[in-house]
Write a protein that holds these residues in place. Structure first.
Motif, PDB file in Angstrom:
ATOM      1  N   LYS A 167     -10.162  29.374  -3.628  1.00 23.94           N
ATOM      2  CA  LYS A 167     -10.476  30.532  -4.475  1.00 23.94           C
ATOM      3  C   LYS A 167     -11.250  31.603  -3.709  1.00 23.94           C
ATOM      4  O   LYS A 167     -11.455  32.706  -4.222  1.00 23.94           O
ATOM      5  N   TYR A 350     -19.826  45.284 -13.462  1.00 25.18           N
ATOM      6  CA  TYR A 350     -19.954  43.907 -13.939  1.00 25.18           C
ATOM      7  C   TYR A 350     -20.967  43.145 -13.101  1.00 25.18           C
ATOM      8  O   TYR A 350     -21.309  43.557 -11.990  1.00 25.18           O
ATOM      9  N   LEU A 352     -21.486  39.451 -11.343  1.00 27.60           N
ATOM     10  CA  LEU A 352     -20.666  38.328 -10.889  1.00 27.60           C
ATOM     11  C   LEU A 352     -21.448  37.028 -11.019  1.00 27.60           C
ATOM     12  O   LEU A 352     -22.559  36.904 -10.498  1.00 27.60           O
ATOM     13  N   ASP A 353     -20.875  36.062 -11.716  1.00 32.54           N
ATOM     14  CA  ASP A 353     -21.456  34.720 -11.754  1.00 32.54           C
ATOM     15  C   ASP A 353     -21.008  33.997 -10.491  1.00 32.54           C
ATOM     16  O   ASP A 353     -19.829  33.655 -10.343  1.00 32.54           O
ATOM     17  N   THR A 356     -19.161  30.465 -10.998  1.00 33.04           N
ATOM     18  CA  THR A 356     -17.810  30.350 -11.572  1.00 33.04           C
ATOM     19  C   THR A 356     -16.891  31.487 -11.160  1.00 33.04           C
ATOM     20  O   THR A 356     -15.703  31.454 -11.449  1.00 33.04           O
ATOM     21  N   HIS A 358     -16.941  34.235 -12.554  1.00 34.88           N
ATOM     22  CA  HIS A 358     -16.685  34.986 -13.791  1.00 34.88           C
ATOM     23  C   HIS A 358     -17.359  36.356 -13.712  1.00 34.88           C
ATOM     24  O   HIS A 358     -18.470  36.490 -13.217  1.00 34.88           O
ATOM     25  N   ARG A 359     -16.676  37.384 -14.221  1.00 32.46           N
ATOM     26  CA  ARG A 359     -17.212  38.745 -14.229  1.00 32.46           C
ATOM     27  C   ARG A 359     -17.742  39.072 -15.623  1.00 32.46           C
ATOM     28  O   ARG A 359     -16.968  39.129 -16.581  1.00 32.46           O
ATOM     29  N   ASP A 360     -19.033  39.310 -15.711  1.00 35.96           N
ATOM     30  CA  ASP A 360     -19.658  39.660 -16.980  1.00 35.96           C
ATOM     31  C   ASP A 360     -19.609  41.181 -17.139  1.00 35.96           C
ATOM     32  O   ASP A 360     -20.412  41.906 -16.554  1.00 35.96           O
TER      33      ASP A 360
END
Length: 414
Positions: A167, A350, A352-353, A356, A358-360
């Motif tokens: 990833k 955004y 970035l987590d 994970t 993941h984009r908040d």
């Protein structure tokens, strides 16, 4: 002799400082009195072994807690290569220190404890090394002695990390089983793991190829200082000093001075004591031009047909380092290569987590140790390349205008 910069990363207690201590000890890079002091300290703490982590954890609070807080730089050399190690913190609240240590690294060394396998923090550090475009990554599966040198356990961790790495942007990944405490596979190959047929960690560090990681396509020379001695010996000398950030420069090359766009030709390239036939990263040189053009600190010398973007709009990933959150409409200073300009935070796209990916998109601010995509508007134009192409002209730091404190590090998006 060439130089390798590498940064260690991983969770607390994975053995980063012990590993560096083992590398320094077994490569004969520490003095007898240093070793004697560490042995005495270990004995006074009641340990039945020599705590090699004490060679790198220099702060009193680090020694008391048994953790690394600040970035500790250590230097050593073997007959084939010189090394600069950035021992970066593993604890989540010191992520910003880890970013600082890894930003200039050629190689990232992530440790995992063979008993615990991949943790949230080891994943986080792999993501950060990928984000920072560190071109080489070594996963060192440490404390193999505590799992009876199990090939099955090593293979399990190797499979899990390899799947996670797909990833990320990791061009070169190597996975090595080691025991930093016992010295297995650190400097020499271990006989305790006959099933492992790869090289030792030090052998890999000595032989990993980093010369091709430099950007030799795009000629970039940020001007740091104008050299005008005005002495009898050098009465008419005018040169432009700085560090080559990309490409190769040679006398006779046609160049352009940015942002003015004035064309010129290189008359000569000087080191402090002699003239050289070419300059390439990361050489620090003085470039002389045939033409008498206006060049000052903050300008950049490039090729006429290969120029960076000249823009006031900056789209970047930012690692925020201040306890005061980053918010839209905030005013900051941007230091990019040798140019410092005022800037306004236009948008925060955004957060970035980093666990994970993941984009908040709903976030309204970036807190300390958080990373997000930010859009800036600068008062004067910057001369930018994407960070993925050039880690010097694609990077910048953010400075609090009132205090002069560095509050963030940025990487320009493609």
């Amino acid at each position: 002799m060439d130089l390798l910069r590498f940064a260690t990363a991983g969770s607390v207690d994975d053995g980063k400082s012990t590993l560096i201590g083992r590398l320094l000890l077994d490569s004969k890079a520490i003095f007898e009195d240093q070793l004697a002091a560490v042995e005495a300290t270990s004995a006074s703490k009641g340990y039945d072994y020599t705590d090699l982590a004490l060679l790198t954890d220099g702060l009193r609070s680090e020694r008391e807690q048994g953790i690394t807080i600040d970035v500790a730089y250590r230097y050593f050399a073997t007959p084939s290569r010189k090394f600069i190690i950035a021992d970066t913190p593993g604890h989540v609240q010191y992520t910003r220190n880890m970013v600082t240590g890894a930003s200039t690294a050629d190689l990232g060394l992530v440790l995992v404890d063979a008993r615990h396998g991949l943790t949230e923090q080891s994943r986080r550090h792999a993501v950060l090394l990928s984000l920072l475009r560190v071109p080489h990554l070594v996963l060192a599966v440490n404390k193999m002695d505590l799992v009876d040198y199990s090939e099955e356990r090593f293979d399990e961790i190797k499979r899990e990390f390899s799947a996670f790495a797909t990833k990320l942007t990791i061009p070169d990944l190597t996975i090595i089983p080691i025991s930093a405490l016992k010295g297995d596979n650190v400097v020499t190959r271990s006989t305790t793991m006959p099933w492992y047929d790869g090289s030792s960690l030090l052998h890999h560090l000595e032989n990993v190829h980093v010369a091709s990681d430099r950007d030799l396509r795009d000629a970039r020379f940020p001007v740091q200082y104008v050299v005008r001695p005005k002495s009898d010996e050098h009465h008419d000398y005018r040169g432009y000093a700085g560090q080559v950030a990309g490409g190769v420069f040679k006398p006779g090359d046609d160049v352009v001075v940015l942002p003015s766009g004035m064309p010129a030709t290189i008359a000569g390239i000087d080191l402090f004591d002699r003239e050289v036939a070419e300059a390439f990263p990361p050489m620090s040189v003085t470039i002389r031009l045939n033409e008498d053009v206006d060049v000052s600190r903050g300008d950049l010398i490039a090729r006429p047909n290969n120029q960076p973007a000249v823009t006031q709009d900056v789209d970047a990933m930012v690692a925020w380092m201040s306890t005061t959150p980053l918010r839209p409409r905030q005013k900051l200073l941007v230091k990019h290569t040798t140019r410092t300009v005022k800037a306004l935070v236009k948008d925060l796209d955004y957060r970035l987590d980093v666990n994970t990916l993941h984009r908040d998109l709903e976030t309204g601010e970036l807190g300390v140790n958080e990373i997000g995509r930010v859009r800036l508007r600068t008062q004067q134009p910057l001369l930018l390349d994407p960070y993925s192409r050039n880690r010097t002209t694609g990077a910048f730091i953010l400075i609090d205008e009132a205090t002069g404190v560095t509050v963030g590090a940025g990487m320009v998006n493609d």
